[in-house]
Design an enzyme around this catalytic site. Sequence first.
Site, PDB file in Angstrom:
ATOM      1  N   ARG A  96       0.804  -1.239   0.000  1.00  0.00           N
ATOM      2  CA  ARG A  96       0.000   0.000   0.000  1.00  0.00           C
ATOM      3  C   ARG A  96       0.831   1.282   0.000  1.00  0.00           C
ATOM      4  NH1 ARG A  96      -2.739  -3.048   3.703  1.00  0.00           N
ATOM      5  NH2 ARG A  96      -4.515  -4.126   2.788  1.00  0.00           N
TER       6      ARG A  96
ATOM      7  N   LYS B 242       3.713  11.808 -10.672  1.00  0.00           N
ATOM      8  CA  LYS B 242       2.815  10.998 -11.512  1.00  0.00           C
ATOM      9  C   LYS B 242       3.498   9.675 -11.836  1.00  0.00           C
ATOM     10  CE  LYS B 242       0.941  14.310 -14.607  1.00  0.00           C
ATOM     11  NZ  LYS B 242       0.370  14.376 -15.947  1.00  0.00           N
TER      12      LYS B 242
ATOM     13  N   GLU C  96      11.335  19.015 -24.290  1.00  0.00           N
ATOM     14  CA  GLU C  96      10.554  19.341 -23.083  1.00  0.00           C
ATOM     15  C   GLU C  96      11.116  20.620 -22.438  1.00  0.00           C
ATOM     16  OE1 GLU C  96       7.785  17.854 -22.149  1.00  0.00           O
ATOM     17  OE2 GLU C  96       7.840  15.836 -23.000  1.00  0.00           O
TER      18      GLU C  96
ATOM     19  N   LYS D 236       9.131  23.536 -13.514  1.00  0.00           N
ATOM     20  CA  LYS D 236       8.208  22.437 -13.209  1.00  0.00           C
ATOM     21  C   LYS D 236       7.917  22.362 -11.708  1.00  0.00           C
ATOM     22  CE  LYS D 236       6.401  17.992 -14.074  1.00  0.00           C
ATOM     23  NZ  LYS D 236       6.284  16.774 -14.821  1.00  0.00           N
TER      24      LYS D 236
ATOM     25  N   GLU E  51      -3.244  18.643 -10.976  1.00  0.00           N
ATOM     26  CA  GLU E  51      -3.547  18.902 -12.372  1.00  0.00           C
ATOM     27  C   GLU E  51      -4.820  19.687 -12.622  1.00  0.00           C
ATOM     28  OE1 GLU E  51      -3.372  15.745 -15.581  1.00  0.00           O
ATOM     29  OE2 GLU E  51      -1.395  16.648 -15.613  1.00  0.00           O
TER      30      GLU E  51
ATOM     31  N   ARG F 216      -1.266  23.232 -13.893  1.00  0.00           N
ATOM     32  CA  ARG F 216      -0.383  22.104 -14.218  1.00  0.00           C
ATOM     33  C   ARG F 216      -0.639  21.608 -15.637  1.00  0.00           C
ATOM     34  NH1 ARG F 216       1.709  16.847 -10.721  1.00  0.00           N
ATOM     35  NH2 ARG F 216       2.893  15.989 -12.455  1.00  0.00           N
TER      36      ARG F 216
ATOM     37  N   ASN G  27       1.199  20.289 -20.416  1.00  0.00           N
ATOM     38  CA  ASN G  27       0.868  19.392 -21.534  1.00  0.00           C
ATOM     39  C   ASN G  27       0.878  20.102 -22.880  1.00  0.00           C
ATOM     40  OD1 ASN G  27       0.524  17.105 -19.930  1.00  0.00           O
ATOM     41  ND2 ASN G  27      -1.581  17.681 -19.433  1.00  0.00           N
TER      42      ASN G  27
ATOM     43  N   HIS H  55       1.140  18.385 -26.227  1.00  0.00           N
ATOM     44  CA  HIS H  55       0.966  16.953 -25.966  1.00  0.00           C
ATOM     45  C   HIS H  55      -0.314  16.359 -26.528  1.00  0.00           C
ATOM     46  CE1 HIS H  55       4.471  17.423 -23.507  1.00  0.00           C
ATOM     47  NE2 HIS H  55       4.461  16.153 -23.147  1.00  0.00           N
TER      48      HIS H  55
ATOM     49  N   HIS I 261       0.638  13.410 -28.537  1.00  0.00           N
ATOM     50  CA  HIS I 261       0.269  12.026 -28.208  1.00  0.00           C
ATOM     51  C   HIS I 261      -0.439  11.342 -29.369  1.00  0.00           C
ATOM     52  CE1 HIS I 261       0.397  12.736 -23.580  1.00  0.00           C
ATOM     53  NE2 HIS I 261       1.542  12.266 -24.037  1.00  0.00           N
TER      54      HIS I 261
ATOM     55  N   HIS J  38       9.003  10.473 -28.041  1.00  0.00           N
ATOM     56  CA  HIS J  38       8.044  11.325 -27.358  1.00  0.00           C
ATOM     57  C   HIS J  38       8.344  12.822 -27.556  1.00  0.00           C
ATOM     58  CE1 HIS J  38       5.258  12.733 -24.318  1.00  0.00           C
ATOM     59  NE2 HIS J  38       6.245  13.420 -23.769  1.00  0.00           N
TER      60      HIS J  38
HETATM   61  N1  LIG Z   1       5.430  10.796 -14.972  1.00  0.00           N
HETATM   62  C1  LIG Z   1       5.486  11.842 -15.758  1.00  0.00           C
HETATM   63  O1  LIG Z   1       5.118  12.959 -15.359  1.00  0.00           O
HETATM   64  C2  LIG Z   1       6.029  11.671 -17.148  1.00  0.00           C
HETATM   65  C3  LIG Z   1       6.339  12.814 -17.895  1.00  0.00           C
HETATM   66  C4  LIG Z   1       6.891  12.629 -19.160  1.00  0.00           C
HETATM   67  C5  LIG Z   1       7.125  11.353 -19.660  1.00  0.00           C
HETATM   68  N2  LIG Z   1       6.803  10.265 -18.911  1.00  0.00           N
HETATM   69  C6  LIG Z   1       7.047   8.906 -19.419  1.00  0.00           C
HETATM   70  O2  LIG Z   1       8.433   8.770 -19.687  1.00  0.00           O
HETATM   71  C7  LIG Z   1       8.619   7.752 -20.660  1.00  0.00           C
HETATM   72  C8  LIG Z   1       9.695   8.160 -21.634  1.00  0.00           C
HETATM   73  O3  LIG Z   1      10.887   8.375 -20.929  1.00  0.00           O
HETATM   74  P1  LIG Z   1      12.326   8.515 -21.639  1.00  0.00           P
HETATM   75  O4  LIG Z   1      12.216   9.416 -22.783  1.00  0.00           O
HETATM   76  O5  LIG Z   1      13.281   8.824 -20.570  1.00  0.00           O
HETATM   77  O6  LIG Z   1      12.541   7.077 -22.282  1.00  0.00           O
HETATM   78  P2  LIG Z   1      13.185   5.716 -21.735  1.00  0.00           P
HETATM   79  O7  LIG Z   1      12.948   5.540 -20.297  1.00  0.00           O
HETATM   80  O8  LIG Z   1      12.715   4.680 -22.669  1.00  0.00           O
HETATM   81  O9  LIG Z   1      14.752   5.919 -21.986  1.00  0.00           O
HETATM   82  C9  LIG Z   1      15.218   6.075 -23.309  1.00  0.00           C
HETATM   83  C10 LIG Z   1      16.383   5.150 -23.640  1.00  0.00           C
HETATM   84  O10 LIG Z   1      17.566   5.632 -23.045  1.00  0.00           O
HETATM   85  C11 LIG Z   1      18.246   4.587 -22.353  1.00  0.00           C
HETATM   86  N3  LIG Z   1      18.974   5.256 -21.263  1.00  0.00           N
HETATM   87  C12 LIG Z   1      18.463   5.805 -20.146  1.00  0.00           C
HETATM   88  N4  LIG Z   1      19.411   6.448 -19.450  1.00  0.00           N
HETATM   89  C13 LIG Z   1      20.569   6.294 -20.137  1.00  0.00           C
HETATM   90  C14 LIG Z   1      21.889   6.756 -19.953  1.00  0.00           C
HETATM   91  N5  LIG Z   1      22.227   7.543 -18.927  1.00  0.00           N
HETATM   92  N6  LIG Z   1      22.827   6.395 -20.862  1.00  0.00           N
HETATM   93  C15 LIG Z   1      22.492   5.641 -21.930  1.00  0.00           C
HETATM   94  N7  LIG Z   1      21.259   5.194 -22.181  1.00  0.00           N
HETATM   95  C16 LIG Z   1      20.295   5.522 -21.295  1.00  0.00           C
HETATM   96  C17 LIG Z   1      17.133   3.667 -21.938  1.00  0.00           C
HETATM   97  O11 LIG Z   1      17.607   2.368 -21.712  1.00  0.00           O
HETATM   98  C18 LIG Z   1      16.213   3.728 -23.148  1.00  0.00           C
HETATM   99  O12 LIG Z   1      16.651   2.867 -24.148  1.00  0.00           O
HETATM  100  C19 LIG Z   1       7.267   7.511 -21.297  1.00  0.00           C
HETATM  101  O13 LIG Z   1       6.797   6.247 -20.915  1.00  0.00           O
HETATM  102  C20 LIG Z   1       6.385   8.625 -20.718  1.00  0.00           C
HETATM  103  O14 LIG Z   1       5.056   8.211 -20.550  1.00  0.00           O
HETATM  104  C21 LIG Z   1       6.262  10.412 -17.666  1.00  0.00           C
HETATM  105 ZN   LIG Z   2       6.124  15.053 -22.402  1.00  0.00          ZN
END
Ligand SMILES: NC(=O)c1ccc[n+]([C@@H]2O[C@H](COP(=O)([O-])OP(=O)(O)OC[C@H]3O[C@@H](n4cnc5c(N)ncnc54)[C@H](O)[C@@H]3O)[C@@H](O)[C@H]2O)c1
Ligand SMILES: [Zn+2]
Length: 367
Positions: free
Chosen positions: A117, A139, A181, A223, A233, A237, A241, A244, A248, A262
């Site tokens: 939990r 999030k 971003e 942020k 949100e 907040r 987006n 987005h 998306h 992304h």
């Molecule tokens: N929670 C939130 O508020 C929020 C906001 C934006 C995005 N997201 C989520 O984030 C995700 C995308 O994240 P991302 O763009 O970081 O992608 P990701 O987590 O897939 O990472 C991208 C790639 O980089 C590699 N990698 C990571 N760190 C590395 C490093 N230091 N050196 C070499 N390689 C490395 C990973 O293995 C992967 O192949 C999506 O699922 C999205 O929904 C969440």
């Molecule tokens: Zn984003």
Amino acid sequence: MPSFRVAAAHHAYPVVVERGIVGAAAKYLPDRAGKVFVVSSEDVWRHKGDALVKALDGRAYQVLFLPGTEEQKRLAPLEALAEEMVNRGGDRSSVVVAFGGGIVNDMAGFLAAIFMRGIPVVQVPTTLLAQVDASIGGKTAVNLRSGKNLIGSFHPPAAVLIDPAVLDTLPDREFRSGLWEIVKAGIIRDTALFDYLGQHCADVLARRPQAVDHIIAESVRMKVEVVGADEREGDLRRILNFGHTFGHALEAEAGFGQALLHGEAVALGMLMAFDLSARLGLCPKESARRVRQHFEQVGLKTELGLIDADSLLARMRRDKKVKDGRISLILAHDIGQAFISREVTDAALREFLSQQTKTLASATRAH
Ligand SMILES: NC(=O)c1ccc[n+]([C@@H]2O[C@H](COP(=O)([O-])OP(=O)(O)OC[C@H]3O[C@@H](n4cnc5c(N)ncnc54)[C@H](O)[C@@H]3O)[C@@H](O)[C@H]2O)c1
Ligand SMILES: [Zn+2]
């Protein structure tokens, strides 16, 4: 280097931006923490695990791996990991250290939210996107077959440790994807950041530490301010987006793969939001032109094929931000002035999309 504090209604947590901060990770584990579970992906661990191993020297910790792809950002791997945590003696005093990009961030955060939990999570983001966006704000989520991030919860971290040094192994395209971003942060709320990016574009793209650290810190500041003022949100907040809703839909059309990352989808989405704002007379045409010029300077490369306007519109309608049948869009009055609009009619949107999608594929290939 700056240290911020998210001060939301029911809790506060530090967000530290500092080169080498991963080395001090042990200091940020909650007091009386029991078993420490580092949750990462094999890819990230191979590149950067050493830094965390050094930091946790002398502490009992275990490393668990998630698959780390968007297709496997699902509930099933979390169930398997939770079983493993119990088998290894995890209990309510355990702590998760999320070490990876946004996918690990969201999954490990959600795991921490539901394990027994809820146990604390320390976020240690390793991609630029996760550092300036995903790791801050609490999030967490995984995907359903029917859509992205459709189950999850708010689970604010105990601390966020942002170490620009871990980005040195990040592939260029991932770095640039995260950069969008940061461009977004400037465009919606911070003209000084937007101008800085324009003036220091070459330094940023060459990843000079001074420039990279500055833009990370500034977008984190933005942020943290927004999330602190509006954690759940509301309209404030939601301006985060920006780009987005279009983005998306494009991402989904492109199949959530390598064709369109992304950040790249968000970049196209932001251009669309500015074009639409200008077309509706809500924003000076000159500002939309400046934004486009700025994007060309940063460089936008995608392998996007032809996109169908109707299916894009259908995807936008399915987006969870549709309220009372109206798509709420984030538009801009100018650079630094994003706002929420629920006024755009379906007909106007469809016409805009059909005109945009014709130019989209060719325009993105040209840069
Ligand atoms: N929670 C939130 O508020 C929020 C906001 C934006 C995005 N997201 C989520 O984030 C995700 C995308 O994240 P991302 O763009 O970081 O992608 P990701 O987590 O897939 O990472 C991208 C790639 O980089 C590699 N990698 C990571 N760190 C590395 C490093 N230091 N050196 C070499 N390689 C490395 C990973 O293995 C992967 O192949 C999506 O699922 C999205 O929904 C969440
Ligand atoms: Zn984003």
